[in-house]
Motif scaffolding. Sequence first.
Motif, PDB file in Angstrom:
ATOM      1  N   GLU A  60       0.827  -1.213   0.067  1.00  0.00           N
ATOM      2  CA  GLU A  60       0.105  -0.055   0.065  1.00  0.00           C
ATOM      3  C   GLU A  60       0.932   1.341   0.088  1.00  0.00           C
ATOM      4  O   GLU A  60       1.835   1.349   0.688  1.00  0.00           O
ATOM      5  N   TRP A  62       2.489   4.936   0.641  1.00  0.00           N
ATOM      6  CA  TRP A  62       2.762   5.878   1.405  1.00  0.00           C
ATOM      7  C   TRP A  62       3.752   6.695   1.214  1.00  0.00           C
ATOM      8  O   TRP A  62       4.785   6.542   0.870  1.00  0.00           O
ATOM      9  N   ASP A  63       3.607   8.042   1.332  1.00  0.00           N
ATOM     10  CA  ASP A  63       4.261   8.865   1.096  1.00  0.00           C
ATOM     11  C   ASP A  63       5.160   9.617   2.254  1.00  0.00           C
ATOM     12  O   ASP A  63       4.715  10.424   3.011  1.00  0.00           O
ATOM     13  N   MET A  64       6.351   8.881   2.604  1.00  0.00           N
ATOM     14  CA  MET A  64       6.942   9.236   3.794  1.00  0.00           C
ATOM     15  C   MET A  64       7.577  10.655   4.011  1.00  0.00           C
ATOM     16  O   MET A  64       7.723  11.089   5.037  1.00  0.00           O
ATOM     17  N   GLN A  67       3.255  12.103   4.590  1.00  0.00           N
ATOM     18  CA  GLN A  67       2.330  11.838   5.377  1.00  0.00           C
ATOM     19  C   GLN A  67       2.792  11.038   6.554  1.00  0.00           C
ATOM     20  O   GLN A  67       3.944  10.403   6.508  1.00  0.00           O
ATOM     21  N   LEU A  69       2.971   8.857  10.037  1.00  0.00           N
ATOM     22  CA  LEU A  69       2.455   7.699  10.446  1.00  0.00           C
ATOM     23  C   LEU A  69       1.775   7.707  11.599  1.00  0.00           C
ATOM     24  O   LEU A  69       1.012   6.742  11.783  1.00  0.00           O
ATOM     25  N   ASN A  98       7.947  10.297  11.634  1.00  0.00           N
ATOM     26  CA  ASN A  98       8.362   9.324  10.952  1.00  0.00           C
ATOM     27  C   ASN A  98       9.637   8.591  11.302  1.00  0.00           C
ATOM     28  O   ASN A  98       9.787   7.204  11.483  1.00  0.00           O
ATOM     29  N   ARG A 156       8.615   0.777   4.505  1.00  0.00           N
ATOM     30  CA  ARG A 156       8.476   2.233   4.752  1.00  0.00           C
ATOM     31  C   ARG A 156       9.901   2.867   4.802  1.00  0.00           C
ATOM     32  O   ARG A 156       9.838   3.792   4.512  1.00  0.00           O
TER      33      ARG A 156
END
Length: 187
Positions: A60, A62-64, A67, A69, A98, A156
């Motif tokens: 899935e 996820w733009d680290m 975004q 966590l 993050n 991630r």
Amino acid sequence: MADGNITKDVMYDAVAPDDFESMLELDRYNARSTAFDKIISATHDHFWDPLDPKYIDFSEPWDMETQALLPDDQVMALGVPYVLDHLEKTGQKVKFINEMVLWNFSSILHGEQGALNLSASLCHVLKDQGAQEYAANQTREEARHVTAFAKYVKARWGRPRPCGATLQQLLVDIIGAPEVYKKIIGM
Ligand SMILES: [Fe+2]
């Protein structure tokens, strides 16, 4: 049986980690405790597979960079107004959150690895077959936890952070301990 300080049950009978000969005692095979049978069977009802995306989909997106966590209120350091203010002003809040999550998840990953090795080490010292099967079963479960957390960290961040010295020493101590009570309490 009680000696005044501790309660001792035969299912926690243990031998030295290198005493495999004791496992071959003939009377042991017919003296299996059933105390753990329900927990062992429940594994099948609650089976999950970290390699099957139906359970967890690690792909899935996820733009680290943009975004976070975790929400702010779950990051203790952000409760300090100076810290929150500074990170927001300099645009580093997402990066900070993050990075904190990476350190937490790395500790959990190392802890899961410790639980795997500890459970496996219990198989060598527990003398009762039922208790041994429970430990073997738990070893399998902890292996799934290691797989899941390792896959999540890889997805991630690419790589975990090192284990902290205190956690590492605790894990080394309980995994290497020959005393069954230290292992069980440690777990
Ligand atoms: Fe675990």
